[in-house]
Design an enzyme around this catalytic site. Structure first.
Site, PDB file in Angstrom:
ATOM      1  N   ARG A  32       0.822  -1.233   0.000  1.00 14.66           N
ATOM      2  CA  ARG A  32       0.000   0.000   0.000  1.00 14.66           C
ATOM      3  C   ARG A  32       0.846   1.270   0.000  1.00 14.66           C
ATOM      4  NH1 ARG A  32      -3.381  -2.860   3.710  1.00 14.66           N
ATOM      5  NH2 ARG A  32      -5.103  -3.781   2.572  1.00 14.66           N
ATOM      6  N   LYS A  66       3.068  11.731 -11.363  1.00 13.06           N
ATOM      7  CA  LYS A  66       2.173  10.856 -12.130  1.00 13.06           C
ATOM      8  C   LYS A  66       2.944   9.587 -12.486  1.00 13.06           C
ATOM      9  CE  LYS A  66       0.197  13.270 -15.599  1.00 13.06           C
ATOM     10  NZ  LYS A  66      -0.713  13.453 -16.723  1.00 13.06           N
ATOM     11  N   GLU A 110       9.380  18.452 -25.156  1.00 16.98           N
ATOM     12  CA  GLU A 110       8.605  18.878 -23.971  1.00 16.98           C
ATOM     13  C   GLU A 110       9.016  20.296 -23.549  1.00 16.98           C
ATOM     14  OE1 GLU A 110       6.040  17.407 -22.705  1.00 16.98           O
ATOM     15  OE2 GLU A 110       6.214  15.276 -23.188  1.00 16.98           O
ATOM     16  N   LYS A 114       6.993  23.563 -14.932  1.00 18.89           N
ATOM     17  CA  LYS A 114       6.098  22.431 -14.634  1.00 18.89           C
ATOM     18  C   LYS A 114       5.691  22.455 -13.154  1.00 18.89           C
ATOM     19  CE  LYS A 114       4.994  17.635 -14.973  1.00 18.89           C
ATOM     20  NZ  LYS A 114       5.237  16.294 -15.462  1.00 18.89           N
ATOM     21  N   GLU A 164      -4.512  16.988 -11.777  1.00 20.94           N
ATOM     22  CA  GLU A 164      -4.985  17.221 -13.148  1.00 20.94           C
ATOM     23  C   GLU A 164      -6.509  17.366 -13.235  1.00 20.94           C
ATOM     24  OE1 GLU A 164      -2.659  15.147 -16.138  1.00 20.94           O
ATOM     25  OE2 GLU A 164      -4.405  15.148 -17.446  1.00 20.94           O
ATOM     26  N   ARG A 174      -3.495  21.762 -14.638  1.00 19.83           N
ATOM     27  CA  ARG A 174      -2.455  20.815 -15.076  1.00 19.83           C
ATOM     28  C   ARG A 174      -2.685  20.314 -16.496  1.00 19.83           C
ATOM     29  NH1 ARG A 174       0.547  16.162 -11.433  1.00 19.83           N
ATOM     30  NH2 ARG A 174       1.889  15.398 -13.092  1.00 19.83           N
ATOM     31  N   ASN A 217      -0.808  19.263 -21.396  1.00 19.12           N
ATOM     32  CA  ASN A 217      -1.154  18.354 -22.492  1.00 19.12           C
ATOM     33  C   ASN A 217      -1.231  19.051 -23.845  1.00 19.12           C
ATOM     34  OD1 ASN A 217      -1.332  16.000 -20.963  1.00 19.12           O
ATOM     35  ND2 ASN A 217      -3.363  16.581 -20.237  1.00 19.12           N
ATOM     36  N   HIS A 237      -0.566  17.145 -26.897  1.00 17.61           N
ATOM     37  CA  HIS A 237      -0.617  15.737 -26.499  1.00 17.61           C
ATOM     38  C   HIS A 237      -1.867  15.002 -26.987  1.00 17.61           C
ATOM     39  CE1 HIS A 237       2.851  16.709 -24.170  1.00 17.61           C
ATOM     40  NE2 HIS A 237       2.887  15.558 -23.552  1.00 17.61           N
ATOM     41  N   HIS A 276      -0.791  11.711 -28.379  1.00 17.61           N
ATOM     42  CA  HIS A 276      -1.114  10.368 -27.876  1.00 17.61           C
ATOM     43  C   HIS A 276      -1.715   9.505 -28.985  1.00 17.61           C
ATOM     44  CE1 HIS A 276      -1.380  12.072 -23.546  1.00 17.61           C
ATOM     45  NE2 HIS A 276      -0.190  11.572 -23.783  1.00 17.61           N
ATOM     46  N   HIS A 303       7.669   9.415 -27.771  1.00 21.46           N
ATOM     47  CA  HIS A 303       6.754  10.400 -27.191  1.00 21.46           C
ATOM     48  C   HIS A 303       7.060  11.829 -27.675  1.00 21.46           C
ATOM     49  CE1 HIS A 303       4.015  11.947 -24.163  1.00 21.46           C
ATOM     50  NE2 HIS A 303       4.950  12.779 -23.748  1.00 21.46           N
TER      51      HIS A 303
HETATM   52  N1  LIG Z   1       4.720  10.272 -15.559  1.00 21.63           N
HETATM   53  C1  LIG Z   1       4.777  11.330 -16.321  1.00 21.63           C
HETATM   54  O1  LIG Z   1       4.411  12.442 -15.911  1.00 21.63           O
HETATM   55  C2  LIG Z   1       5.325  11.202 -17.715  1.00 21.63           C
HETATM   56  C3  LIG Z   1       5.508  12.349 -18.501  1.00 21.63           C
HETATM   57  C4  LIG Z   1       6.057  12.207 -19.776  1.00 21.63           C
HETATM   58  C5  LIG Z   1       6.404  10.947 -20.232  1.00 21.63           C
HETATM   59  N2  LIG Z   1       6.211   9.848 -19.441  1.00 21.63           N
HETATM   60  C6  LIG Z   1       6.601   8.518 -19.889  1.00 21.63           C
HETATM   61  O2  LIG Z   1       8.015   8.520 -20.106  1.00 21.63           O
HETATM   62  C7  LIG Z   1       8.330   7.505 -21.053  1.00 21.63           C
HETATM   63  C8  LIG Z   1       9.349   8.057 -22.026  1.00 21.63           C
HETATM   64  O3  LIG Z   1      10.502   8.417 -21.310  1.00 21.63           O
HETATM   65  P1  LIG Z   1      11.939   8.445 -22.015  1.00 21.63           P
HETATM   66  O4  LIG Z   1      11.833   9.197 -23.282  1.00 21.63           O
HETATM   67  O5  LIG Z   1      12.903   8.859 -21.000  1.00 21.63           O
HETATM   68  O6  LIG Z   1      12.118   6.927 -22.471  1.00 21.63           O
HETATM   69  P2  LIG Z   1      12.936   5.701 -21.818  1.00 21.63           P
HETATM   70  O7  LIG Z   1      12.775   5.680 -20.373  1.00 21.63           O
HETATM   71  O8  LIG Z   1      12.525   4.498 -22.602  1.00 21.63           O
HETATM   72  O9  LIG Z   1      14.432   6.079 -22.186  1.00 21.63           O
HETATM   73  C9  LIG Z   1      14.812   6.114 -23.552  1.00 21.63           C
HETATM   74  C10 LIG Z   1      16.033   5.253 -23.802  1.00 21.63           C
HETATM   75  O10 LIG Z   1      17.173   5.950 -23.310  1.00 21.63           O
HETATM   76  C11 LIG Z   1      17.924   5.096 -22.451  1.00 21.63           C
HETATM   77  N3  LIG Z   1      18.561   5.988 -21.477  1.00 21.63           N
HETATM   78  C12 LIG Z   1      17.985   6.682 -20.465  1.00 21.63           C
HETATM   79  N4  LIG Z   1      18.901   7.428 -19.850  1.00 21.63           N
HETATM   80  C13 LIG Z   1      20.080   7.212 -20.485  1.00 21.63           C
HETATM   81  C14 LIG Z   1      21.397   7.711 -20.328  1.00 21.63           C
HETATM   82  N5  LIG Z   1      21.698   8.627 -19.412  1.00 21.63           N
HETATM   83  N6  LIG Z   1      22.362   7.258 -21.167  1.00 21.63           N
HETATM   84  C15 LIG Z   1      22.069   6.370 -22.150  1.00 21.63           C
HETATM   85  N7  LIG Z   1      20.847   5.868 -22.366  1.00 21.63           N
HETATM   86  C16 LIG Z   1      19.867   6.289 -21.528  1.00 21.63           C
HETATM   87  C17 LIG Z   1      16.940   4.099 -21.887  1.00 21.63           C
HETATM   88  O11 LIG Z   1      17.602   2.911 -21.501  1.00 21.63           O
HETATM   89  C18 LIG Z   1      16.017   3.893 -23.089  1.00 21.63           C
HETATM   90  O12 LIG Z   1      16.584   2.939 -23.951  1.00 21.63           O
HETATM   91  C19 LIG Z   1       7.018   7.084 -21.697  1.00 21.63           C
HETATM   92  O13 LIG Z   1       6.651   5.827 -21.209  1.00 21.63           O
HETATM   93  C20 LIG Z   1       6.017   8.129 -21.224  1.00 21.63           C
HETATM   94  O14 LIG Z   1       4.710   7.627 -21.107  1.00 21.63           O
HETATM   95  C21 LIG Z   1       5.691   9.961 -18.189  1.00 21.63           C
END
Ligand SMILES: NC(=O)c1ccc[n+]([C@@H]2O[C@H](COP(=O)([O-])OP(=O)(O)OC[C@H]3O[C@@H](n4cnc5c(N)ncnc54)[C@H](O)[C@@H]3O)[C@@H](O)[C@H]2O)c1
Length: 356
Positions: free
Chosen positions: A124, A146, A188, A238, A248, A252, A256, A259, A263, A275
């Site tokens: 939990r 989030k 972003e 942010k 949200e 918030r 988007n 987005h 999406h 993304h």
């Molecule tokens: N929770 C939220 O508020 C929120 C907001 C925006 C996006 N997201 C989520 O984030 C995800 C996308 O995140 P992302 O673009 O970071 O993708 P990711 O986490 O898949 O990272 C992209 C790639 O880069 C590599 N990587 C990360 N850091 C590295 C580093 N320092 N050196 C070398 N390689 C590295 C990872 O291993 C991966 O292969 C999506 O799933 C999306 O839905 C969440």
């Protein structure tokens, strides 16, 4: 160092500090000793980051007498699955973790979402901290609490709001990131400038070209000063929004911008389009509509498109995705207030949004 405090009015126990400084990772043991977020720590990461940064972090924690386990998953969007949640929870049970312990999310947005969700549901809920390693995670997903998990094709359909105890942002992690991933995160940042802050937008127009150093081996050699400033302003923007509307329900939603189309583009591409690329195209598509509806001047729409182009981001749909394909997907977007009615975040000029 810059310290950004995220305060949530009615929930002071959910407030936390975002520490933002190159090389802050080496000071993390000091903060863990001081704040005692947990008795024991478990780093959740992906196999790729484990090799380049995770093992070093575990070693650093152990050298400083901090108990640290590590759990690693295969990298990529598919990692945000219920199967992985189950595997991670089973490992935590095996390791004897409980509510007095703390999870460390070390990685990109995928790991932040996965580890944050585990922290929200394991026994939990237990404490977690974010150490984002991708630009997208630094400027966006690590801030605001989030978390999201995918169910087959349905992206982020499961999730929870779970604020971390602290966020440590070290831009030196980006020295191991390929340029394409930096560009992905910059989408972003451009979104923040275009919808929230015209001065930041101007800064990005001037400085994004300076991120990549012109030397021969420039792929992994970024201008830290510029990156740091971009990260810091993005987080401040942010944080301001999230502090006012944590869950949200109103403001918030401005985050988007781009987005709704974005999406749908990710879904239409079966998540092959990253993304940042999807929201880059998404911003251009909503801007085209806003120009047609005489809400946004074409001059502003073109400036945003130009900046995205100059950043190396796509600004139009690939041939295999049609606008008509997006309509059905947008109608079923989980962020629509009424079923079937598409909600877009609009801007009337650069840095000036409209929420309906
Ligand atoms: N929770 C939220 O508020 C929120 C907001 C925006 C996006 N997201 C989520 O984030 C995800 C996308 O995140 P992302 O673009 O970071 O993708 P990711 O986490 O898949 O990272 C992209 C790639 O880069 C590599 N990587 C990360 N850091 C590295 C580093 N320092 N050196 C070398 N390689 C590295 C990872 O291993 C991966 O292969 C999506 O799933 C999306 O839905 C969440």
């Amino acid at each position: 160092m810059s310290k950004i405090k995220l305060k949530f009015k009615k929930r002071t126990n959910e407030s936390y500090i975002i520490y933002c400084e190159p090389n802050i990772v080496n000071s993390i043991p000091k903060y863990l000793h001081k704040h005692k977020f947990g008795k024991r720590y478990c780093v959740i990461t992906d196999n790729k980051i484990q090799k380049i940064h995770g093992n070093n972090l575990q070693k650093l924690l152990k050298q400083n007498n901090i108990s640290a386990e590590i759990i690693s998953v295969a990298p990529g969007e598919d990692a945000k699955s219920l199967e992985n949640i189950k595997k991670i929870c089973e490992k935590l049970i095996k390791l004897g973790f409980n509510r007095n312990d703390c999870i460390i999310a070390l990685g990109g947005g995928v790991i932040g979402d996965l580890a944050g969700f585990v922290a929200a549901i394991f026994m939990r809920g237990l404490a977690y901290i974010q150490i984002p390693t991708s630009l997208l995670a630094m400027v966006d997903s690590s801030v605001g609490g989030k978390t999201g998990i995918n169910l087959e094709e349905l992206k982020n359909i499961l999730g929870a709001f779970k604020q971390p105890k602290a966020v440590f942002i070290d831009s030196l992690f980006l020295d191991t990131m390929p340029k394409a991933e930096i560009q992905n995160g910059l989408a972003e940042c451009i979104k923040y400038g275009a919808s929230l802050d015209k001065r930041f937008f101007k800064y990005l127009e001037k400085n994004i070209p300076l991120i990549y150093k012109p030397e021969k081996d420039s792929e992994y050699n970024y201008n830290q000063k510029v990156l740091n400033k971009i990260i810091e302003i993005s987080i401040r923007l942010k944080s301001r929004v999230v502090q006012i509307d944590n869950k949200e329900t109103g403001l918030r939603r401005v985050l988007n911008y781009g987005h709704t189309f974005g999406h749908a583009i990710e879904a239409a591409s079966k998540h092959k389009i990253p993304h940042g690329h999807a929201i880059s195209i998404g911003m251009c598509l909503i801007n085209e509509k806003l120009v047609r509806d005489k809400i946004l001047k074409n001059k502003d729409a073109q400036r945003i498109k130009q900046l995205l182009d100059n950043t190396g981001l796509p600004t139009s749909l690939p041939d295999n995705i049609k606008k008509s394909d997006l309509l059905t997907l947008m109608k079923s977007d989980k962020k629509n207030k009424n079923r079937g009615q598409i909600n877009f975040v609009k801007i009337k000029k650069i840095g000036d949004f409209i929420l309906e």
